[in-house]
Structures are given as structure tokens and as C-alpha cells.
Design a protein around this motif. Structure first.
Motif, mmCIF file in Angstrom:
data_model
loop_
_atom_site.group_PDB
_atom_site.id
_atom_site.type_symbol
_atom_site.label_atom_id
_atom_site.label_comp_id
_atom_site.label_asym_id
_atom_site.label_seq_id
_atom_site.Cartn_x
_atom_site.Cartn_y
_atom_site.Cartn_z
ATOM 1 N N SER A 70 -9.402 3.150 19.439
ATOM 2 C CA SER A 70 -9.463 2.152 20.539
ATOM 3 C C SER A 70 -10.520 2.223 21.569
ATOM 4 C CB SER A 70 -8.320 2.679 21.655
ATOM 5 O OG SER A 70 -7.024 2.502 21.185
ATOM 6 N N HIS A 71 -11.262 3.394 21.633
ATOM 7 C CA HIS A 71 -12.511 3.406 22.387
ATOM 8 C C HIS A 71 -13.642 2.607 21.821
ATOM 9 C CE1 HIS A 71 -16.298 5.486 23.140
ATOM 10 N NE2 HIS A 71 -15.985 5.250 24.324
ATOM 11 N N GLU A 72 -13.841 2.763 20.188
ATOM 12 C CA GLU A 72 -14.676 1.892 19.749
ATOM 13 C C GLU A 72 -14.287 0.059 19.937
ATOM 14 O OE1 GLU A 72 -14.520 2.983 15.650
ATOM 15 O OE2 GLU A 72 -15.045 5.029 16.082
ATOM 16 N N ALA A 73 -12.913 -0.029 20.014
ATOM 17 C CA ALA A 73 -12.734 -1.253 20.463
ATOM 18 C C ALA A 73 -12.755 -1.880 21.836
ATOM 19 C CB ALA A 73 -11.211 -1.817 19.967
ATOM 20 N N GLY A 74 -13.316 -0.765 22.598
ATOM 21 C CA GLY A 74 -13.588 -1.140 23.826
ATOM 22 C C GLY A 74 -12.965 -0.558 25.244
ATOM 23 N N LEU A 75 -11.926 0.090 24.804
ATOM 24 C CA LEU A 75 -11.007 0.785 25.600
ATOM 25 C C LEU A 75 -11.883 1.743 26.492
ATOM 26 C CD1 LEU A 75 -7.782 1.259 26.205
ATOM 27 C CD2 LEU A 75 -8.092 3.393 25.474
ATOM 28 N N ARG A 76 -11.723 1.566 27.951
ATOM 29 C CA ARG A 76 -12.454 2.260 28.809
ATOM 30 C C ARG A 76 -11.609 2.984 30.014
ATOM 31 N NH1 ARG A 76 -15.272 1.677 25.232
ATOM 32 N NH2 ARG A 76 -17.232 0.970 25.247
ATOM 33 N N ALA A 77 -10.190 2.568 30.058
ATOM 34 C CA ALA A 77 -9.446 3.576 31.003
ATOM 35 C C ALA A 77 -8.031 3.666 30.253
ATOM 36 C CB ALA A 77 -9.180 2.840 32.179
ATOM 37 N N SER A 133 1.329 4.655 22.668
ATOM 38 C CA SER A 133 0.937 4.120 21.267
ATOM 39 C C SER A 133 -0.366 4.847 20.467
ATOM 40 C CB SER A 133 0.569 2.743 21.757
ATOM 41 O OG SER A 133 -0.483 2.873 22.544
ATOM 42 N N ILE A 134 -0.744 5.825 21.270
ATOM 43 C CA ILE A 134 -1.773 6.759 20.666
ATOM 44 C C ILE A 134 -1.108 7.769 19.712
ATOM 45 C CG2 ILE A 134 -3.739 8.368 21.149
ATOM 46 C CD1 ILE A 134 -4.187 5.217 21.955
ATOM 47 N N VAL A 135 -0.985 7.348 18.484
ATOM 48 C CA VAL A 135 -0.065 8.221 17.429
ATOM 49 C C VAL A 135 -0.926 9.500 17.382
ATOM 50 C CG1 VAL A 135 0.519 8.485 14.968
ATOM 51 C CG2 VAL A 135 0.562 6.044 16.246
ATOM 52 N N ASP A 136 -2.302 9.733 17.080
ATOM 53 C CA ASP A 136 -3.004 11.046 17.395
ATOM 54 C C ASP A 136 -4.347 10.482 17.568
ATOM 55 O OD1 ASP A 136 -4.751 9.934 15.317
ATOM 56 O OD2 ASP A 136 -3.425 10.762 13.680
ATOM 57 N N MET A 137 -5.106 11.632 17.759
ATOM 58 C CA MET A 137 -6.351 11.325 18.639
ATOM 59 C C MET A 137 -7.283 10.381 18.021
ATOM 60 S SD MET A 137 -5.841 12.528 21.337
ATOM 61 C CE MET A 137 -4.080 12.529 21.349
#
Ligand SMILES: [Zn+2]
Length: 354
Positions: free
Chosen positions: A149-156, A139-143
């Protein structure tokens, strides 16, 4: 005893299985009586009340959506953008559960320590802490999407799930990580995300270990020694992970616990699937490591199966509280048991986030 379960697909259950996880397991089962669209209907084992009962106060909770090419028979979205949108719907459910006081997102050390303190208090109806993870990176279309996602709190993040993915080859497929996989790994390092090695096929696993220098764990995997399948780790892979200070989370999916399980046919009692088998896997990893610092719990109990495909001595996730006694019977000390039920993964987070 406080338990940290590092692999649950809570929002997938809410959004694709249409389960309101605020309800008791029994009520969800009742509502699913007669439904046949999924193999685990009426057999679910996870909900917030059951997690509270079992003191599973913290989990790593996934977003998950696969992209499939025309030639890929697995279920999945026909574009990465659709897969992205699916994960955003899942995130919206986590946020709604936060608004209700059912969950709380943990993104840093301060949040982690506050949450652990809260679970030691007498407060009623404690929120379940969750650390956001992405299972399969299609689902990560590009970096730029990974940055969001990281800003939304993704950690792993696990680069692959089942089959060939955009960034790596997953379970039951064969292949490497390619240029896109390398680009993803670089970005994972840059953002200090935790790489989840679960689901990487052997070739992608070893290419990843060569290319990647950041923190790595495996959220839900067992040992190939007991069940010979590419979804499981060989001793060489386990040793590599141990040497990288990884922690490996133990799964409770029956087909990974006993050999020759046939989905939809085999029965947990008939095949002798019990929590003891999880302990066998724990013990094997502890023997390889020479200590109890590299194994934890990542049940996957809501990963598309229920009691029909799990240990028969577990009715709901609350039964994870049986694990301490099983370990104790095998000679594990109180501090070993605490390592396995929560501390190893907590220490891992402290190291990565510190
Ligand atoms: Zn999985």
C-alpha cells in the motif's frame, strides 16, 4: 480561498454508492431520485465540479473496507482478503480519475508544491489533488500488504473505524490494540506513515499514544465537550494530540455537531445545525492550544450522509467557502484563517515528508 479537506470517502461513493463524481452534484441527485437503498440518496454534497467551485483543490481521500466476525452485526466483509480486494477496486477508480485528468495523487513534497502552484495558476479544469489514506486497517492482511500500500502511495492510516477491528477497537466498541495493533504501529513508524487517531475508542487511543512515536493527526473528529460521545475527543485527548503537533480536522456530520441527534428522524433546521457549530469546535481547540496551529478541515461530507444530516447552510462542498467569513466574524485574523483552511495540514505534511 484554497481549501484542504483532509477527509473524503470519494472512491467509496464511486464504488458503493455508484456516483460518477465527474458530474455536477445536481445531476447526481437527479439520477438518485426515488432510490431508497441508502439514507443519503439524492442529497449528496460532493463532486469534482463542486470541489473546484469551492476551491477544495486538495484532499485526503480514503480507501475503506471493514472485516467483520460472525458475531459482529456491522456491515463488512467476511475475510480480510475480501476487504483488501475492495480497497484495491477503490484505488483503481482513483487511478482511472487520474487518467481523465480529474485527480492527481500527491505522495511527496515535490508533488505537493507542484500541485499548490498549479492551483495558483489560471489553468482551467484543475485536477483535484488527493493523498491516499486508509480508514480502518482491517484490509491489511499482514505487514507485507501495508508495504504494498505504501508503494502505491498510501500516506496515512487509521487503525480502526466503527466497532472492533483487527488492529484496534474503534468507535462504539471497547478494548485495546493488542499484539497485532502494536505490530501495525511499529510498521507505520517504519514506513513514516501518518497515524490517524480518528475513530480509536478511548482505550485504544491511549494505548496507541503510549506505544507509538511517529507522526499523528486526526482527520475528522470533534470535541466531546459539545456532544458527549466516544467518537469525539475529550479535552485530555485534544491536549495530548496538540502536544504531539497533531492537527485535528473538523467534521460536518450533524450527529457529532449537536447533542441528541436521531439518525433518519432529526432535521438540520429543527436542530439548528449550521457551520457556526464547526466554528465553535475550532474555537475550543484553538483556546486549548493557545494558538490556531492545530485545527483544520476534515468534512467527511460524503461519509454516508448528505444534506439530510449536515449543516443547513451548506448545500454542496463549495459552501466551505463560507468558513473564512464566519471565522473572521469571531475575530480570527487572515493568517489564522489560512492556517485553519489549509496551512496547518500543509505544514504538517512538510514536516513529515521533509
Ligand atoms: Zn469516518
Amino acid at each position: 480561498m484554497f481549501i484542504f479537506d483532509v477527509h473524503l470517502d470519494l472512491s467509496m461513493n464511486a464504488m458503493e454508492w455508484n456516483r460518477d463524481l465527474r458530474l455536477p452534484v445536481s445531476e447526481i441527485r437527479e439520477r438518485e431520485k426515488g432510490m431508497t437503498d441508502k439514507p443519503d440518496r439524492g442529497n449528496n454534497t460532493v463532486s469534482f465540479p463542486a470541489m473546484r467551485e469551492g476551491q477544495v483543490g486538495l484532499c485526503v481521500a480514503t480507501q475503506i473496507a471493514r472485516y467483520v466476525k460472525k458475531s459482529n452485526p456491522l456491515p463488512g466483509w467476511h475475510s480480510q482478503h475480501q476487504a483488501w480486494a475492495q480497497t484495491q477496486g477503490q484505488l483503481a477508480w482513483y487511478k482511472a480519475m487520474e487518467n481523465e485528468g480529474e485527480m492527481i495523487q500527491i505522495m511527496d513534497l515535490e508533488g505537493l508544491d507542484n500541485h499548490l502552484q498549479l492551483w495558483q495558476s489560471q489553468q482551467e479544469h484543475k485536477p483535484i489533488g488527493y493523498i491516499l489514506s486508509l480508514e480502518g486497517a482491517d484490509s491489511i492482511v499482514d505487514m507485507g500488504y501495508l508495504e504494498r500500500s505504501h508503494e502505491a502511495g498510501l500516506r496515512a492510516i487509521g487503525p480502526a473505524h466503527y466497532g472492533p477491528g483487527i488492529y484496534a477497537h474503534g468507535t462504539d466498541s471497547v478494548g485495546g490494540i493488542g499484539v497485532k495493533g502494536r505490530e501495525l504501529l511499529k510498521k507505520i513508524e517504519e514506513l513514516n506513515l501518518i497515524l490517524d487517531a480518528t475513530h480509536l475508542c478511548d482505550m485504544s487511543f491511549w494505548e496507541t499514544m503510549t506505544a507509538y512515536n511517529g507522526p499523528v493527526w486526526a482527520s475528522h473528529s470533534l470535541c466531546r465537550k459539545f456532544v458527549d460521545h466516544n467518537r469525539q475527543f475529550t479535552d485530555e485527548q485534544l491536549k495530548e494530540l496538540i502536544q504531539r503537533e497533531a492537527v485535528i480536522g473538523m467534521v460536518l456530520d450533524a450527529w457529532m455537531m449537536v447533542p441528541n441527534w436521531v439518525r433518519g428522524k432529526s432535521d438540520p433546521k429543527g436542530m439548528g445545525v449550521t457551520l457556526e457549530i464547526m466554528v465553535d469546535n475550532i474555537d475550543h481547540i484553538c483556546q486549548l492550544a493557545g494558538n490556531t496551529n492545530h485545527v483544520g478541515i476534515g468534512t467527511d461530507l460524503d461519509g454516508g450522509f448528505g444534506t439530510e444530516q449536515g449543516p443547513y447552510d451548506l448545500d454542496t462542498i463549495a459552501d466551505l467557502q463560507k468558513i473564512p467569513e464566519l471565522l473572521s466574524k469571531r475575530g480570527y485574523t487572515a493568517s489564522d484563517i489560512e492556517n485553519i483552511t489549509s496551512q496547518n495540514y500543509l505544514n504538517f505534511l512538510r514536516r513529515v515528508w521533509g
